[in-house]
Design a protein around this motif. Structure first.
Motif, PDB file in Angstrom:
ATOM      1  N   MET A   1       0.862  -1.175   0.000  1.00 51.90           N
ATOM      2  CA  MET A   1       0.000   0.000   0.000  1.00 51.90           C
ATOM      3  C   MET A   1       0.904   1.233   0.000  1.00 51.90           C
ATOM      4  SD  MET A   1      -3.381   0.669   2.327  1.00 51.90           S
ATOM      5  CE  MET A   1      -2.672  -0.093   3.710  1.00 51.90           C
ATOM      6  N   ASP A   2       0.557   2.196  -0.825  1.00 52.64           N
ATOM      7  CA  ASP A   2       1.374   3.395  -1.009  1.00 52.64           C
ATOM      8  C   ASP A   2       1.018   4.462   0.029  1.00 52.64           C
ATOM      9  OD1 ASP A   2       3.056   5.325  -2.093  1.00 52.64           O
ATOM     10  OD2 ASP A   2       1.562   5.977  -3.549  1.00 52.64           O
ATOM     11  N   ILE A   3       1.673   4.387   1.188  1.00 52.87           N
ATOM     12  CA  ILE A   3       1.470   5.375   2.249  1.00 52.87           C
ATOM     13  C   ILE A   3       2.839   5.857   2.698  1.00 52.87           C
ATOM     14  CG2 ILE A   3       0.632   5.795   4.596  1.00 52.87           C
ATOM     15  CD1 ILE A   3      -1.398   3.607   4.202  1.00 52.87           C
ATOM     16  N   SER A   4       2.974   7.166   2.804  1.00 57.02           N
ATOM     17  CA  SER A   4       4.200   7.721   3.366  1.00 57.02           C
ATOM     18  C   SER A   4       3.812   8.792   4.376  1.00 57.02           C
ATOM     19  CB  SER A   4       5.098   8.298   2.269  1.00 57.02           C
ATOM     20  OG  SER A   4       4.428   9.326   1.578  1.00 57.02           O
ATOM     21  N   ILE A   5       4.634   8.933   5.379  1.00 54.17           N
ATOM     22  CA  ILE A   5       4.385   9.883   6.458  1.00 54.17           C
ATOM     23  C   ILE A   5       5.361  11.031   6.329  1.00 54.17           C
ATOM     24  CG2 ILE A   5       4.338  10.187   8.976  1.00 54.17           C
ATOM     25  CD1 ILE A   5       2.127   8.345   7.821  1.00 54.17           C
ATOM     26  N   ASP A   6       4.830  12.240   6.395  1.00 53.24           N
ATOM     27  CA  ASP A   6       5.666  13.440   6.362  1.00 53.24           C
ATOM     28  C   ASP A   6       5.874  13.901   7.806  1.00 53.24           C
ATOM     29  OD1 ASP A   6       6.900  15.885   6.084  1.00 53.24           O
ATOM     30  OD2 ASP A   6       5.314  16.782   4.858  1.00 53.24           O
ATOM     31  N   PRO A   7       7.064  13.675   8.362  1.00 47.11           N
ATOM     32  CA  PRO A   7       7.294  14.042   9.760  1.00 47.11           C
ATOM     33  C   PRO A   7       7.258  15.557   9.992  1.00 47.11           C
ATOM     34  CG  PRO A   7       9.334  13.291   8.756  1.00 47.11           C
ATOM     35  CD  PRO A   7       8.240  13.067   7.751  1.00 47.11           C
ATOM     36  N   ASP A   8       7.411  16.353   8.938  1.00 47.51           N
ATOM     37  CA  ASP A   8       7.392  17.813   9.067  1.00 47.51           C
ATOM     38  C   ASP A   8       5.995  18.399   8.911  1.00 47.51           C
ATOM     39  OD1 ASP A   8      10.180  17.863   9.415  1.00 47.51           O
ATOM     40  OD2 ASP A   8      10.496  17.854   7.240  1.00 47.51           O
ATOM     41  N   SER A   9       5.023  17.567   8.597  1.00 40.86           N
ATOM     42  CA  SER A   9       3.654  18.042   8.397  1.00 40.86           C
ATOM     43  C   SER A   9       3.012  18.391   9.736  1.00 40.86           C
ATOM     44  CB  SER A   9       2.823  16.951   7.719  1.00 40.86           C
ATOM     45  OG  SER A   9       1.466  17.330   7.664  1.00 40.86           O
ATOM     46  N   PRO A  10       2.175  19.440   9.753  1.00 39.65           N
ATOM     47  CA  PRO A  10       1.433  19.749  10.974  1.00 39.65           C
ATOM     48  C   PRO A  10       0.302  18.740  11.224  1.00 39.65           C
ATOM     49  CG  PRO A  10       0.796  21.252   9.227  1.00 39.65           C
ATOM     50  CD  PRO A  10       1.943  20.429   8.703  1.00 39.65           C
ATOM     51  N   VAL A  11       0.022  17.901  10.237  1.00 39.04           N
ATOM     52  CA  VAL A  11      -1.025  16.882  10.363  1.00 39.04           C
ATOM     53  C   VAL A  11      -0.440  15.689  11.122  1.00 39.04           C
ATOM     54  CG1 VAL A  11      -2.577  15.354   9.089  1.00 39.04           C
ATOM     55  CG2 VAL A  11      -2.037  17.627   8.188  1.00 39.04           C
ATOM     56  N   PRO A  12      -1.111  15.252  12.187  1.00 35.30           N
ATOM     57  CA  PRO A  12      -0.599  14.119  12.969  1.00 35.30           C
ATOM     58  C   PRO A  12      -0.453  12.865  12.102  1.00 35.30           C
ATOM     59  CG  PRO A  12      -2.471  15.148  14.074  1.00 35.30           C
ATOM     60  CD  PRO A  12      -2.374  15.763  12.720  1.00 35.30           C
ATOM     61  N   PRO A  13       0.503  12.004  12.429  1.00 32.41           N
ATOM     62  CA  PRO A  13       0.725  10.790  11.628  1.00 32.41           C
ATOM     63  C   PRO A  13      -0.517   9.912  11.483  1.00 32.41           C
ATOM     64  CG  PRO A  13       2.581  11.145  13.077  1.00 32.41           C
ATOM     65  CD  PRO A  13       1.532  12.159  13.454  1.00 32.41           C
ATOM     66  N   TYR A  14      -1.305   9.728  12.549  1.00 25.51           N
ATOM     67  CA  TYR A  14      -2.493   8.885  12.431  1.00 25.51           C
ATOM     68  C   TYR A  14      -3.457   9.456  11.396  1.00 25.51           C
ATOM     69  CZ  TYR A  14      -5.639  12.036  14.917  1.00 25.51           C
ATOM     70  OH  TYR A  14      -6.422  13.113  15.264  1.00 25.51           O
ATOM     71  N   GLU A  15      -3.548  10.793  11.336  1.00 25.79           N
ATOM     72  CA  GLU A  15      -4.440  11.448  10.384  1.00 25.79           C
ATOM     73  C   GLU A  15      -3.895  11.313   8.964  1.00 25.79           C
ATOM     74  OE1 GLU A  15      -7.864  13.790   9.272  1.00 25.79           O
ATOM     75  OE2 GLU A  15      -7.364  12.421  10.890  1.00 25.79           O
ATOM     76  N   GLN A  16      -2.584  11.348   8.801  1.00 25.37           N
ATOM     77  CA  GLN A  16      -1.984  11.134   7.485  1.00 25.37           C
ATOM     78  C   GLN A  16      -2.305   9.723   6.984  1.00 25.37           C
ATOM     79  OE1 GLN A  16       2.144  12.460   6.901  1.00 25.37           O
ATOM     80  NE2 GLN A  16       1.964  13.599   8.827  1.00 25.37           N
ATOM     81  N   VAL A  17      -2.212   8.744   7.868  1.00 26.57           N
ATOM     82  CA  VAL A  17      -2.545   7.362   7.507  1.00 26.57           C
ATOM     83  C   VAL A  17      -4.019   7.262   7.148  1.00 26.57           C
ATOM     84  CG1 VAL A  17      -2.712   4.977   8.348  1.00 26.57           C
ATOM     85  CG2 VAL A  17      -0.694   6.361   8.904  1.00 26.57           C
ATOM     86  N   ARG A  18      -4.879   7.842   7.982  1.00 27.31           N
ATOM     87  CA  ARG A  18      -6.317   7.777   7.747  1.00 27.31           C
ATOM     88  C   ARG A  18      -6.693   8.418   6.423  1.00 27.31           C
ATOM     89  NH1 ARG A  18     -10.773  10.510   7.768  1.00 27.31           N
ATOM     90  NH2 ARG A  18      -9.792  12.481   8.270  1.00 27.31           N
ATOM     91  N   LEU A  19      -6.165   9.611   6.176  1.00 24.45           N
ATOM     92  CA  LEU A  19      -6.478  10.319   4.935  1.00 24.45           C
ATOM     93  C   LEU A  19      -5.989   9.559   3.709  1.00 24.45           C
ATOM     94  CD1 LEU A  19      -5.703  14.010   5.969  1.00 24.45           C
ATOM     95  CD2 LEU A  19      -7.944  13.048   5.395  1.00 24.45           C
ATOM     96  N   ARG A  20      -4.805   8.963   3.814  1.00 25.34           N
ATOM     97  CA  ARG A  20      -4.259   8.250   2.655  1.00 25.34           C
ATOM     98  C   ARG A  20      -5.066   7.002   2.339  1.00 25.34           C
ATOM     99  NH1 ARG A  20      -2.679   8.531  -2.192  1.00 25.34           N
ATOM    100  NH2 ARG A  20      -1.145   6.997  -2.771  1.00 25.34           N
ATOM    101  N   ILE A  21      -5.443   6.238   3.358  1.00 21.98           N
ATOM    102  CA  ILE A  21      -6.257   5.045   3.126  1.00 21.98           C
ATOM    103  C   ILE A  21      -7.613   5.452   2.552  1.00 21.98           C
ATOM    104  CG2 ILE A  21      -7.484   3.128   4.232  1.00 21.98           C
ATOM    105  CD1 ILE A  21      -5.042   2.887   6.125  1.00 21.98           C
ATOM    106  N   ALA A  22      -8.209   6.508   3.097  1.00 20.57           N
ATOM    107  CA  ALA A  22      -9.494   6.987   2.577  1.00 20.57           C
ATOM    108  C   ALA A  22      -9.360   7.419   1.121  1.00 20.57           C
ATOM    109  CB  ALA A  22     -10.005   8.144   3.436  1.00 20.57           C
ATOM    110  N   ALA A  23      -8.274   8.095   0.786  1.00 25.32           N
ATOM    111  CA  ALA A  23      -8.055   8.547  -0.591  1.00 25.32           C
ATOM    112  C   ALA A  23      -7.854   7.365  -1.533  1.00 25.32           C
ATOM    113  CB  ALA A  23      -6.858   9.491  -0.649  1.00 25.32           C
ATOM    114  N   LEU A  24      -7.092   6.368  -1.095  1.00 23.76           N
ATOM    115  CA  LEU A  24      -6.863   5.182  -1.925  1.00 23.76           C
ATOM    116  C   LEU A  24      -8.164   4.425  -2.180  1.00 23.76           C
ATOM    117  CD1 LEU A  24      -3.511   3.889  -0.375  1.00 23.76           C
ATOM    118  CD2 LEU A  24      -3.820   4.849  -2.675  1.00 23.76           C
ATOM    119  N   ALA A  25      -9.041   4.413  -1.184  1.00 19.46           N
ATOM    120  CA  ALA A  25     -10.343   3.768  -1.368  1.00 19.46           C
ATOM    121  C   ALA A  25     -11.222   4.605  -2.296  1.00 19.46           C
ATOM    122  CB  ALA A  25     -11.026   3.563  -0.022  1.00 19.46           C
TER     123      ALA A  25
END
Length: 118
Positions: A1-25
């Motif tokens: 699954m194509d997910i990457s986390i941006d440690p410099d993002s103001p978006v928390p990592p769990y939210e980055q994962v959630r948004l990416r999975i939602a987008a892939l779906a």
């Protein structure tokens, strides 16, 4: 699954994962019925704590985008590919952008209301 986390993002990592999975779906990359990786496996792959990925999965489940089937794992639901999901993703993107720009929530809402009325 194509997910990457941006440690410099103001978006928390769990939210980055959630948004990416939602987008892939939403874009069809993850079709309804697709089994997601186990929480521990994805956490290891992303270099995140298990609880971080577990929170993303829990929020996806609360939104009806995935379903946990015990030992059978977590799967993408048919609902995850709907238009309402696309609207939610757009809203989340807008929130991320306005936060990054330092726009107060009241101003961000006023901008949306003005755009809807235009």
């Amino acid at each position: 699954m194509d997910i990457s986390i941006d440690p410099d993002s103001p978006v928390p990592p769990y939210e980055q994962v959630r948004l990416r999975i939602a987008a892939l779906a939403a874009d069809g990359t993850l079709a309804a019925g697709t089994k997601l990786p186990p929480v521990r496996h994805l956490a290891t792959d992303l270099g995140l704590a298990t609880n971080t990925v577990a929170r993303a999965y829990k929020e996806l489940e609360q939104a009806g985008l995935v379903e946990t089937r015990g030992r059978a794992g977590t799967v993408v639901t048919a609902r995850a590919t709907g238009t309402s999901l696309r609207a939610q993703i757009a809203a989340n993107t807008y929130v991320e952008t306005t936060r990054a720009l330092g726009i107060p929530p009241q101003t961000a809402l006023a901008l949306v209301e003005a755009a809807l009325q235009a």
